[in-house]
Design a protein around this motif. Structure first.
Motif, short mmCIF file in Angstrom:
data_model
loop_
_atom_site.label_atom_id
_atom_site.label_comp_id
_atom_site.label_asym_id
_atom_site.label_seq_id
_atom_site.Cartn_x
_atom_site.Cartn_y
_atom_site.Cartn_z
N ASP A 1 0.82 -1.20 0.00
CA ASP A 1 0.00 0.00 0.00
C ASP A 1 0.86 1.26 0.00
O ASP A 1 0.56 2.23 -0.69
N GLU B 1 -7.51 7.04 -0.29
CA GLU B 1 -7.59 5.62 -0.63
C GLU B 1 -6.61 4.81 0.21
O GLU B 1 -6.92 3.70 0.63
N LEU B 2 -5.44 5.37 0.46
CA LEU B 2 -4.46 4.69 1.31
C LEU B 2 -5.05 4.43 2.69
O LEU B 2 -4.96 3.32 3.22
N GLU C 1 -8.05 3.99 3.54
CA GLU C 1 -9.13 3.01 3.52
C GLU C 1 -8.64 1.58 3.40
O GLU C 1 -9.41 0.64 3.60
N ARG C 2 -7.37 1.39 3.10
CA ARG C 2 -6.83 0.05 2.91
C ARG C 2 -6.76 -0.71 4.23
O ARG C 2 -6.46 -0.14 5.29
N GLU C 3 -6.99 -2.02 4.14
CA GLU C 3 -6.91 -2.88 5.31
C GLU C 3 -5.48 -2.91 5.84
O GLU C 3 -4.52 -3.03 5.08
#
Length: 132
Positions: free
Chosen positions: A87, A100-101, A103-105
């Motif tokens: 990521d 968006e970063l 929101e990453r798991e």
């Protein structure tokens, strides 16, 4: 010499270049090769999780003082966030934005860390000029 010596900045291109996968093999050297605007100061720290290259898995502190573009990188114990290496790579290459970063798991990114990371110039116009 840094692996970034084989990268070329392209201001504009009539056609989009071919895309390839990227893997950061030495994160501290990669981060040192990036730049910030000379008018900015940078100070942040974050943990990176890399299950393949364990030397990348560390808590890294990034600093830069006003008047210089270079980023100084060192290991530290205090972390403002956590990023899986894949990521972080996508973010630093400009493939995804900060939102968006976040929101990453597996990503933890404080507001302060996000503000500091946005000061780093992303590698959105970088293409490899050599394939080995």
């Amino acid at each position: 010499a840094s692996g970034l010596s084989r990268l070329v900045m392209c201001e504009s291109s009539p056609e989009p270049p071919n895309m390839i996968m990227a893997r950061i093999v030495c994160l501290p050297e990669f981060l040192k090769a990036m730049i910030v605007d000379e008018t900015e100061t940078l100070e942040c720290s974050f943990a990176v999780l890399d299950s393949i290259l364990y030397k990348n898995s560390c808590v890294w502190k990034l600093t830069s003082v006003q008047g210089e573009k270079e980023i100084h990188v060192q290991e530290t114990e205090d972390s403002q966030g956590v990023f899986p290496i894949a990521d972080l790579t996508e973010y630093l290459f400009g493939r995804i934005d900060l939102e968006e970063l976040r929101e990453r798991e597996g990503v933890i990114c404080t507001a302060e860390l996000g503000e500091e990371l946005e000061k780093i110039e992303k590698l959105t116009r970088v293409y490899f000029n050599e394939v080995v």
